[in-house]
Design an enzyme around this catalytic site. Structure first.
Site, PDB file in Angstrom:
ATOM      1  N   ASN A   1       0.677  -1.028   0.137  1.00 35.81           N
ATOM      2  CA  ASN A   1      -0.133   0.312   0.114  1.00 35.81           C
ATOM      3  C   ASN A   1       0.854   1.397   0.133  1.00 35.81           C
ATOM      4  O   ASN A   1       1.573   1.415   0.971  1.00 35.81           O
ATOM      5  CB  ASN A   1      -0.672  -0.019   1.390  1.00 35.81           C
TER       6      ASN A   1
ATOM      7  N   GLU B   1      -7.765  -5.938   5.604  1.00 36.15           N
ATOM      8  CA  GLU B   1      -7.488  -5.819   3.526  1.00 36.15           C
ATOM      9  C   GLU B   1      -5.935  -6.204   2.602  1.00 36.15           C
ATOM     10  O   GLU B   1      -6.296  -6.644   2.023  1.00 36.15           O
ATOM     11  CB  GLU B   1      -7.376  -4.565   3.663  1.00 36.15           C
TER      12      GLU B   1
ATOM     13  N   ARG C   1      -2.444  -2.104  -3.497  1.00 33.03           N
ATOM     14  CA  ARG C   1      -3.586  -1.630  -3.416  1.00 33.03           C
ATOM     15  C   ARG C   1      -4.025  -0.436  -4.006  1.00 33.03           C
ATOM     16  O   ARG C   1      -2.557   0.513  -4.079  1.00 33.03           O
ATOM     17  CB  ARG C   1      -3.476  -1.514  -1.454  1.00 33.03           C
TER      18      ARG C   1
ATOM     19  N   HIS D   1     -13.075   2.170   0.168  1.00 29.24           N
ATOM     20  CA  HIS D   1     -13.034   0.847   1.545  1.00 29.24           C
ATOM     21  C   HIS D   1     -12.941  -0.186   0.835  1.00 29.24           C
ATOM     22  O   HIS D   1     -14.045  -1.067   1.555  1.00 29.24           O
ATOM     23  CB  HIS D   1     -13.917   1.324   2.447  1.00 29.24           C
TER      24      HIS D   1
ATOM     25  N   ARG E   1     -12.560  14.849   7.001  1.00 30.42           N
ATOM     26  CA  ARG E   1     -13.175  15.219   5.730  1.00 30.42           C
ATOM     27  C   ARG E   1     -15.013  15.810   6.563  1.00 30.42           C
ATOM     28  O   ARG E   1     -16.118  15.303   7.334  1.00 30.42           O
ATOM     29  CB  ARG E   1     -13.122  14.361   5.673  1.00 30.42           C
TER      30      ARG E   1
END
Length: 402
Positions: A7, A386, A94, A183, A242
């Site tokens: 990642n 993940e 990823r 996600h 956010r």
């Protein structure tokens, strides 16, 4: 088969090496502050279920040097897990945004890389870094198959009524403006784990990925039918920095009436809003402490955070026409008992009733069932993985293409 999962960030490389099909974690780590004079490497090895941690500090100028430093650790005579890079069969990357082009994982080719580059404008903070990771890995692991796994691919099963916006058709047809969702690898992993735990096929699940970035997905029969994030990862739930859902008029007001530039507004909504904007902090541990001290801003922020999540749960029950389980995952979802309790409060009319004692119980590994005996809907806490999901998909692709 050794699968190396990467990642790649703008100044970091997170990684894991997983032995497949055993799904055995051999090592994991992160290279941070690449490009600075004090870059750090945290490298963990695993043997007999015991973790050994190794830390180092070095001047790492770029991602090539960073990944090469990782290879040195992988092949180290004392702590190494392989003899040389030829033992890595595949490198799983990823990649945040796959647009409509990629509904599944893909072996990296020159044309795939070109498509990833075309999507830079849709994920300017992520796709360029992901792309850089691919190019570096091609040099460092020349014998390995490079495979891209897209965050957006799981959401490609959404029906058009869910992903289209009510704007002129040309913006979708010519510019690809639609909801893509993010996600996806996490939502796919935990929804499958819920199905496995409940030993029931064709279940309806609402998955809440709550970390610094937050999203919720409605999953039916293992397929996503709706999700909260949209064209980019700003929409939906309140997040660490956010804003999530916001009235578009606010943006125009800030630009026209307040003289704030478009770039500044983007920065405000991305990096200065959410829990940080409401409380001055984006770490839930700090916010929970402020709540305990009865800080008004913190209490209000938590109420807003939970209320937004509750609204999505309600709307997704309608979209699914019922629900079998609500799943909490990621850093906040897995570890913050107070946040889970707030979100699950006042949902009894929807058949969602939490057992507060189970919610606060510790030491439970794997799937944690925190639903009350009277609850018609299971409330589950499932740790996401993940990297493991990426390794699984890479292994399946390698086996299929043998």
């Amino acid at each position: 088969m050794n699968i190396f999962v990467i990642n790649s960030g703008s100044s970091s490389i997170k990684y894991q090496m997983i032995k497949m099909p055993e799904e055995a974690l051999a090592c994991s780590g992160i290279v941070e502050r690449i490009g600075s004079g004090d870059a750090t490497i945290t490298h963990n090895t695993y043997k007999d279920n015991e973790k050994q941690k190794h830390e180092a500090q070095s001047h790492i100028r770029n991602h090539v040097e960073g990944l090469q430093a990782v290879v040195d650790l992988l092949t180290d005579s004392k702590i190494g897990v392989i003899k040389d890079t030829s033992e890595i069969s595949a490198v799983g990357h990823r990649v945040v945004h796959g647009g409509e082009k990629f509904s599944n994982i893909s072996v990296v080719t020159e044309s795939v890389k070109e498509e990833i580059k075309k999507l830079f404008p849709l994920a300017p903070l992520h796709n360029p870094a992901n792309y850089r990771g691919i190019e570096v890995a091609e040099k460092v692991f020349p014998a390995a198959k490079q495979i891209a796994v897209f965050d957006t691919s799981f959401h490609q099963t959404m029906p058009e009524k869910a992903f289209r916006y009510a704007i002129p058709n040309k913006f979708y047809k010519e510019n690809g403006i639609r909801a893509y969702g993010f996600h996806g690898t996490s939502h796919k992993y935990v929804s499958a784990k819920a199905e496995e735990y409940l030993q029931k096929k064709d279940i309806k699940v609402i998955t809440l990925h709550l970390g610094n970035g937050c999203s919720v997905a409605a999953v039916k029969d293992g397929k996503c039918i709706d999700t909260s994030m949209g064209l980019g990862p700003m929409n939906g739930l309140v997040m660490g920095t956010r804003a999530g859902d916001i009235d578009q008029s606010i943006i125009f007001h800030m630009v026209r009436e307040m003289g704030i530039s478009v770039e500044q507004v983007n920065n405000i909504l991305n990096k200065e809003s959410g829990m940080l904007g409401l409380t001055g902090a984006n770490d839930m541990r700090d916010i929970n402490k402020a709540v305990e001290e009865n800080g008004h801003d913190a209490v209000l922020a938590m109420d807003i955070y939970a209320y937004r999540a509750q609204k999505y749960i309600g709307s997704y029950i309608a979209a699914l026409n019922g629900v079998d389980a609500v799943v909490f995952t990621a850093g906040v979802g897995e570890n913050d008992v107070n946040t889970r309790e707030r979100i699950c409060s006042n949902l009894d009319a929807l058949g969602i009733v939490m057992d507060k004692e189970k919610n606060r119980a510790t030491g439970i590994k794997g799937v944690k069932d925190i639903s009350h005996t009277s609850s018609k809907v299971k409330i589950l806490v499932i740790p996401t993985n993940e990297e493991m999901e990426i390794a699984r998909q890479c292994y399946q692709l390698m086996e299929t293409n043998k």
